[in-house]
Design an enzyme around this catalytic site. Structure first.
Site, PDB file in Angstrom:
ATOM      1  N   THR A 314     104.862  52.749 -12.868  1.00 53.41           N
ATOM      2  CA  THR A 314     104.036  53.605 -13.719  1.00 53.41           C
ATOM      3  C   THR A 314     104.787  53.883 -15.010  1.00 53.41           C
ATOM      4  OG1 THR A 314     102.862  55.737 -13.863  1.00 53.41           O
ATOM      5  CG2 THR A 314     104.911  55.722 -12.625  1.00 53.41           C
ATOM      6  N   HIS A 366     112.150  59.010   1.937  1.00 52.04           N
ATOM      7  CA  HIS A 366     113.465  59.030   2.578  1.00 52.04           C
ATOM      8  C   HIS A 366     113.376  58.762   4.085  1.00 52.04           C
ATOM      9  CE1 HIS A 366     117.632  59.507   2.689  1.00 52.04           C
ATOM     10  NE2 HIS A 366     117.785  60.784   2.412  1.00 52.04           N
TER      11      HIS A 366
END
Length: 403
Positions: A314, A366
């Site tokens: 992005t 994560h």
């Protein structure tokens, strides 16, 4: 003969669409294949063409949610095409001098129910933090209905002069789905972001030297997206966990790189996918980015072109963003954020020099990507961007750019 037009399926997983805009009016004569409506799904806005010619009768209102396969309109195929507006139509549209009785607002009788909220209305008002005493109910004897609660807005304080208008507009189905997905990402992933900076001077030098020849030969500009896409493809091969996603108790790792490119379209954020970016050259990436961006801008992008993707890039820098924490595009596990390029003082070989610097950010899940992989991935992207001739072009820029 009456034709029943039904909502076609825009995609395999879509069961419902919303009528965004009718492009014709009830009773209009429509030609076969003429666009008669725009429908929103949770992935894209599509045009609905007339299946036959005839006079149309609408069976759904703008804003209605309609199931795939449901009837949205009827087309009378036996009706003849009108040659022009009749005098009767003109006369009907001319204001008459007939007397009109002014409607007076209904006065509610004051009872114990006046100002009381229904159970559904109470819940909505509590969520908005609005007291029932601040609202005038439109229900029987002044009772506050669910509709009153939905339309209620919190007090904006005591007016101090000036214009204070506001507009209440329903979000499109696409925008509501984006909002739903973004909230789910925050709730369902362990999202962290790591940052780095990139010295863009080597890319600036390459573009300055070759951009004119590249544009003349290939018909597309040599932009930054091809460098970033190919740098990401290389880094994903080095760190395959970043190119993976969680499916329940399993991890799915892909051996291909489908790169999603976040673009701002007329209907909101869209994320078309560059398929098998690992097989594309600089020319191939730039051509595909241009094609997808034009289709998104013109509202022609399809659900299939936005389905899938193993990693997202992005570019908030086009709007002036210096630094941000991009949000993951589910079910992917990582997204790279590009930002604006600013000349900054940096140390090179013990001396302070001015270089065009871009901050880059990698947001990652994560649960599946550890710190070593996330930092290593971003460093690999940085290395490729700061040494593109050696790493991305195999020391032969002309051959890499197909010049």
């Amino acid at each position: 003969m009456i034709l029943e037009m039904k909502v076609p399926s825009p995609g395999e997983s879509i069961t419902e669409v919303e009528i965004a805009t009718w492009l014709v009016e009830d009773g209009d004569y429509v030609e076969k294949d003429q666009p008669i409506a725009e429908v929103d799904s949770d992935k894209a806005t599509l045009e609905l063409p007339a299946e036959e010619s005839g006079v149309i009768t609408l069976k759904a209102e703008e804003g209605d949610a309609v199931a795939v396969g449901a009837i949205v309109c009827l087309i009378d195929m036996d009706a003849k095409k009108p040659e022009g507006k009749s005098e009767a139509t003109t006369e009907a549209s001319t204001p008459t001098q007939t007397s009109k009785t002014e409607e007076k607002p209904t006065e509610h009788q004051q009872t114990y129910a006046s100002g009381s909220a229904s159970p559904a209305a109470k819940k909505i008002l509590a969520e908005k933090g609005i007291s029932a005493s601040e609202i005038t109910g439109t229900g029987k004897d002044g009772r506050i209905t669910k509709d009153d609660a939905v339309k209620a807005t919190p007090s904006m304080g005591t007016p101090a002069g000036g214009t204070r208008g506001s507009e209440r507009k329903k979000l499109s189905m696409l925008r509501r789905k984006v909002a739903e997905r973004l909230v789910s990402v925050k709730n369902d992933t362990a999202m962290l972001t790591t940052f780095n900076e990139v010295d863009m001077k080597p890319i600036f030098d390459l573009r300055k030297e070759f951009k004119d020849d590249f544009k003349a030969k290939h018909g597309v500009s040599l932009g930054f997206m091809s460098f970033f896409t190919l740098a990401v493809v290389r880094a994903l091969k080095m760190y395959p966990d970043v190119n993976s996603m969680i499916d329940g108790d399993y991890k799915i790792t892909h051996d291909f790189q489908d790169i999603s490119i976040a673009v701002s379209g007329p209907k909101g954020l869209m994320v078309p996918v560059i398929r098998n970016a690992e097989n594309l050259s600089f020319r191939g990436v730039e051509s595909e980015v241009k094609r997808l961006a034009i289709r998104a801008r013109d509202g022609q992008i399809t659900v299939d072109e936005m389905t899938g993707g193993t990693f997202t890039i992005t570019n908030g820098g086009v709007f002036g963003s210096m630094l941000s924490t991009p949000i993951i595009n589910p079910p992917q596990s990582g997204i790279l954020g590009m930002h604006n390029i600013v000349e900054r003082p940096v140390a090179v070989d013990g001396e302070v020099v001015i270089r065009p610097i871009m901050y880059v950010a990698l947001s990652y899940d994560h649960r599946i990507i550890d710190g070593r992989e996330s930092v290593g991935f971003l460093v690999a992207v940085k290395e490729a961007l700061e040494n593109p001739i050696e790493i991305l072009m195999e020391n032969n820029p002309k051959k890499a750019l197909e010049l």
